[in-house]
Design an enzyme around this catalytic site. Structure first.
Site: not given
Ligand code: AMP
Length: 292
Positions: A30-32, A34, A36-37, A61, A149, A189
């Site tokens: 969903m962008g933003a 970091h 982790g992505h 969602q 993730g 977030r």
């Molecule tokens: P989101 O943008 O929050 O929807 O996350 C997109 C993908 O990145 C999802 O598969 C999340 O589980 C993964 N993700 C988000 N935060 C982390 C993190 N800290 N470590 C690993 N994967 C992450």
């Protein structure tokens, strides 16, 4: 790196990559962005010739309008980070591209895996939204593998069920949770936490660490383990929405932590809702493999 906004351009670009002999990976976000992505991108990059990242803040969602409105959006910065991490193509559609006028389909995964934890606290709309958008993305991009993730452990369980049930030929890969140096799980977030909230939020990974340490010492009673975690959270004034010990596949509560067990927590710190988890009953060095 290209950025496309339509499913047609996405399909054409992926088809050209395949024609050139590449396998294709998708990293839905969903962008933003970091770290982790970006760790998902690197895992995808290591195994595939062509990496697609979707960036789409999926309105379906979000169960809270205020959370959707406050969700950070920063496409230019995201594009630069994605490119540097090795993304070949960003798919960043407008909502009307995925949900045009008259859109009437919901992909609903039923049963305990969507009704517990996040499902119980955010309502059915959350995983309906996730399953609907992920199935649309997988049908549009037709990747060989999609990378998710482990931080969103329940999401992976739900997506795996959906992919198996619908016969979508994409391998679902789970990647370890990426954390800041202080232990907080990275999340888009987190930027909304004040300095004081951020330091209180550290009680979440500390509670999970305390639980993992007690489990490693042989404590197998979920009630006793929960008490350990709650003590840490309460010390920081953090009141969990749930702190649960569940089977990592069925997400049903376990009576004892004898097999691998997912310990999952959600808590609000200020206005920000945070989630995190740890896999118990597995040696730390094996945790990574056990979620793949
Ligand atoms: P989101 O943008 O929050 O929807 O996350 C997109 C993908 O990145 C999802 O598969 C999340 O589980 C993964 N993700 C988000 N935060 C982390 C993190 N800290 N470590 C690993 N994967 C992450």
């Amino acid at each position: 790196m290209r950025i496309v906004r339509t499913v047609r351009e996405l399909r054409e670009t992926v088809a050209a990559a395949r024609a050139g002999g590449s396998t294709v990976a998708l990293v839905p976000t969903m962008g933003a962005l970091h770290e982790g992505h970006l760790s998902l991108v690197r895992a995808a990059r290591a195994e595939h010739g062509f990496v697609v990242m979707s960036i789409f803040v999926n309105p379906k969602q979000f169960n809270e309008a205020s959370d959707l409105a406050a969700y950070p959006r920063q496409e230019e910065r995201d594009a630069a980070l994605a490119e540097a991490a090795g993304v070949d193509l960003v798919f960043a559609p407008e909502a009307a591209e995925l949900y045009p006028e008259g859109f009437a389909t919901t992909v609903h995964v039923s049963g305990p895996i969507t009704e517990t934890l996040e499902g119980a606290n955010r309502g059915a709309v959350h995983f309906d939204g996730v399953a609907t958008v992920v199935s649309k993305l997988l049908i549009a991009a037709t990747p060989d593998a999609a990378y998710f993730g482990q931080k969103d452990a329940q999401q992976i369980v739900v997506v795996r069920r959906m992919v198996a049930d619908l016969g979508i030929p994409t391998r679902i890969v789970a990647c370890p949770t990426s954390r800041d140096d202080d232990g907080l799980a990275r999340s888009s977030r987190n930027v909304r936490l004040s300095a004081e909230e951020r330091s209180r939020a550290l009680a979440i990974p500390r509670a999970l660490e305390a639980i993992a340490a007690a489990a490693a010492e042989g404590e197998a009673d979920p009630v006793a383990l929960r008490a350990r975690g709650e003590a840490v959270l309460e010390g920081a004034g953090v009141d969990p929405e749930y702190l649960a010990f569940v089977d990592p596949d069925t997400l049903e509560a376990v009576p004892r932590v004898s097999e691998p067990t997912l310990c999952a927590v959600a808590a609000r710190v200020g206005e920000v809702r945070l989630i995190d988890n740890v896999l118990l009953g597995v040696a730390p060095e094996q945790r990574e493999e056990s979620v793949k």
